[in-house]
Write an enzyme that holds these catalytic residues in place. Structure first.
Site, PDB file in Angstrom:
ATOM      1  N   GLN A 575       0.812  -1.216   0.000  1.00 26.26           N
ATOM      2  CA  GLN A 575       0.000   0.000   0.000  1.00 26.26           C
ATOM      3  C   GLN A 575       0.848   1.270   0.000  1.00 26.26           C
ATOM      4  O   GLN A 575       0.353   2.341  -0.307  1.00 26.26           O
ATOM      5  CB  GLN A 575      -0.922   0.008   1.230  1.00 26.26           C
ATOM      6  N   CYS A 576       2.113   1.166   0.378  1.00 24.39           N
ATOM      7  CA  CYS A 576       2.981   2.342   0.365  1.00 24.39           C
ATOM      8  C   CYS A 576       4.255   1.999  -0.401  1.00 24.39           C
ATOM      9  O   CYS A 576       4.554   0.828  -0.638  1.00 24.39           O
ATOM     10  CB  CYS A 576       3.314   2.802   1.784  1.00 24.39           C
ATOM     11  N   THR A 577       4.985   3.020  -0.771  1.00 27.45           N
ATOM     12  CA  THR A 577       6.187   2.828  -1.570  1.00 27.45           C
ATOM     13  C   THR A 577       7.332   2.381  -0.678  1.00 27.45           C
ATOM     14  O   THR A 577       7.801   3.129   0.173  1.00 27.45           O
ATOM     15  CB  THR A 577       6.578   4.139  -2.286  1.00 27.45           C
TER      16      THR A 577
END
Length: 707
Positions: A575-577
């Site tokens: 969901q996040c980098t």
């Protein structure tokens, strides 16, 4: 009147012009207040001069904020000059100071150093100066008078051979040998410039030595040649540093000859190419100096702006404000690039560019810092997130305190920090969301109305800015700004990260679209549909070359599916980098450098894209290439520069999408937000493409089975 012969000509020298920067006066102010107080005794200071200025600039002796660090080194490829500062307590004391006595005192010390031979072993004494000042710290008015003591021959110096440009006297081989020999002399002395040197040469070789080698370097009656690091840009006159060198040579009782050949060594770098061909060489006859001479006559006090003997005054009441001084310092760093390395650099284009940063996270923070380094004054952030405890170590605009109490809004905190770093920046922050495909907005009338306000605000911001940076976490959040910027023909710079890979790219800058049937450009050659066929342009591979800016693809042109909700049913790491910590700094810096290179191109965003194959060719701008994409692979420490055409079925920049947005506005956008990804795929023809591709695959399989 009969024409003068070379024997009748007297050698004339270009005097120094003082260049005292604002940083010098700021340092003098601090030292006057904290250290000198009422002390008027002379203080040692240091300036420098440069021999690579373009033709037309005066012969400058520069003093800046480092002038009081006498032990510090001069800037690269500059010669240092040590002087004495006489700072008076009152304006009357400044006016009544015996200037002749100051000059006579320095001249006598110089003459003694020449007669004793100390000037040969330490030639820096030949380039000393005097600076007489008074600082009115209430008004920030600074009075000053600069003097560069120079001893004179009673009857002047005769020119035996007129000054000639070096390339008309030396062969290319000799010039190359001279350049190599000078570099070797600098390396031997542990410096980047040598102010004076001895020289002898043949058709095949050039030898240089320090002045201290005078007694042994010229055996017998060999021709004497000396060199001087010459800051003058005139083709027929040497600069001021040569004066005292010639007097020094004439003062030596064991001088080898009264005829001296002089090389005014000028080392200029233009757009990365070094040249000494414009150096000047000539011959002079040195007059005799009486053995019992107490001290020759001396000159050196600078004329004022009116061309008469007198002091100068500078009013720094405005720029001595710390904020103004910070602006001056930022600009100075950039101007030094233009003065010495890239004379054609158009800084005004960069500084005046209004940049919109969509995303104030790891990429946004690094992009903002690099923009400030380039002197960009107008930076706007858009983000709807708050600062969390994991952010400050990776996002350099935030600190631990920003995380407390639930965290500050990133866009607002980023503006506060930019203003603290550099008060001259004009920064704004907008804590707002960007509506996205696959994220429905029609659950309630209030939600829809808020989405419409967000769209209107984003449209307004993009209209008011020159460059839009896409720096968000998700792919779908980049869709709406891509569409709006494409419609408004704004330059878009996109940066995205993987774990150890990144892409930095500029979107194709659309030309004016005329009709409502999907034709995109004012000329037939601007259409991307016929040239890109019906497949995306190589997924970023360098399939094409010499693509003009209006035919380049956008971030979505490599996709054959419409953007959707990329965070649904994903684990935390998806969901996040999640990327290597240094990757964002690299990609953020390259995004800004790409923007600056584009701005330096005469066609701006319409410039033809540079590719990896162009790395060995003549660059199209003073800063180098203007690629379409930079794709980096940190695990291999490698970058490639692919260029790809716009995809005629792109879900973001294709003619049909932009045309529907222009005609229907938010009504069209709301359908994209609230519909599945098939809406955009049906609209652009991707659905039909999928069906045709699937049918072709089935046909191929049936053929294989029948064999």
């Amino acid at each position: 009147m009969a024409a003068s012969t070379s024997a009748d000509l007297k050698l004339q020298f270009a005097p120094f012009s003082s260049a005292l920067e604002a940083g010098f006066w700021h340092q003098l102010t601090q030292r006057k207040l904290n250290d000198y107080r009422l002390d008027e005794s002379p203080k040692c200071i240091k300036g420098y001069y440069y021999n690579g200025d373009p033709v037309g600039l005066p012969t400058r002796l520069t003093l800046e904020f480092r002038a009081f660090d006498v032990d510090g080194s001069a800037p690269a490829h500059c010669c240092g000059a040590v002087g004495k500062l006489y700072n008076t307590n009152t304006l009357d004391a400044f006016k009544s100071t015996d200037k002749k006595a100051l000059l006579d005192k320095e001249s006598k010390e110089l003459w003694d150093a020449m007669r004793s031979g100390d000037a040969l072993t330490d030639p820096s004494v030949l380039c000393r100066f005097i600076l007489l000042t008074f600082a009115d710290l209430k008004k920030y008015h600074f009075y000053y008078w600069f003097c560069f003591p120079a001893l004179c021959f009673p009857e002047g110096i005769k020119i035996l051979k007129k000054p000639s440009v070096l390339e008309t006297v030396f062969t290319a081989k000799q010039i190359a040998a001279l350049q190599e020999a000078y570099d070797g002399l600098c390396i031997k002395g542990g410096t980047t410039s040598v102010p004076y040197f001895l020289m002898k040469y043949t058709d095949d070789a050039v030898q240089l030595a320090a002045l201290a080698k005078w007694a042994t370097f010229f055996p017998g009656d060999q021709k004497v040649t000396v060199g001087v690091y010459d800051p003058c840009t005139l083709s027929q006159h040497p600069g001021w540093p040569l004066r005292n060198l010639l007097v020094l040579l004439a003062s030596q009782r064991d001088a080898k000859a009264d005829t001296v050949e002089v090389l005014c060594f000028r080392d200029r770098t233009l757009q990365g190419s070094r040249s000494i061909q414009h150096s000047v060489i000539f011959q002079v006859k040195l007059p005799e100096l009486p053995l019992d001479l107490a001290c020759p006559k001396s000159v050196g006090w600078e004329k004022n702006a009116k061309g008469v003997m007198g002091p100068r005054m500078v009013n720094l009441s405005e720029c001595m404000d710390p904020k103004r001084l910070a602006e001056s310092s930022v600009d100075l760093n950039l101007k030094l690039m233009r003065w010495r390395l890239v004379p054609s650099l158009d800084l005004d284009k960069v500084v005046s560019t209004k940049c919109l940063l969509l995303g104030a996270g790891t990429l946004g923070c690094n992009v903002a810092r690099t923009l400030m380094g380039w002197g960009v004054r107008h930076i706007t952030f858009v983000d709807n997130a708050k600062i969390s405890y994991s952010n400050p170590v990776r996002q350099p605009l935030y600190e631990f305190e920003d995380c407390l109490g639930g965290g500050k809004a990133k866009a607002i905190a980023a503006v506060d920090r930019l203003t603290k770093i550099f008060p001259g920046v004009n920064a704004e922050g907008f804590n707002m969301s960007i509506p996205m495909p696959g994220h429905p907005v029609n659950f309630s009338q209030g939600t829809l109305a808020q989405a419409q306000r967000d769209v209107e605000q984003l449209e307004k911001l993009i209209s008011e800015h020159d460059v839009v940076f896409l720096l968000m976490d998700t792919r779908e959040s980049r869709w709406l700004p891509t569409v709006i910027a494409g419609s408004k023909r704004k330059l878009v710079i996109n940066a995205a990260l993987g774990f150890d890979t990144f892409v930095v790219m500029r979107h194709g800058l659309k030309k004016a679209r005329q009709n409502a049937c999907g034709d995109v450009d004012s000329s037939p050659s601007c259409s991307s549909g016929s040239s890109s066929s019906s497949t995306p342009s190589g997924s970023g591979s360098s399939m094409f070359s010499n693509i003009p800016g209006h035919k380049l693809g956008c971030y979505f042109c490599n996709d054959v599916v419409a953007p959707g909700d990329s965070t649904r049913d994903r684990t935390l790491d998806q969901q996040c980098t999640v990327s290597r910590p240094g990757l964002a700094m690299i990609a953020g810096a390259l995004a800004v450098e790409m923007m600056v290179s584009i701005l330096q191109h005469s066609e701006g965003g319409y410039a033809v894209a540079s590719s990896s194959d162009d790395r060995m060719n003549e660059p199209p701008t003073s800063l180098g290439l203007v690629p379409h994409q930079i794709r980096g692979f940190l695990s291999r420490f490698d970058n490639v520069l692919p260029a790809s055409l716009a995809f005629d079925k792109c879900t973001a920049c294709s003619p049909i999408v932009l045309d529907h947005y222009d005609k229907e506005g938010f009504h069209f956008l709301s359908k994209v937000f609230n519909s599945s990804h098939s809406f955009l795929e049906d609209l652009t023809g991707l659905t039909l493409l999928h069906q045709e591709t699937q049918a072709a695959e089935i046909w191929d399989m049936s053929d294989d089975e029948s064999i």
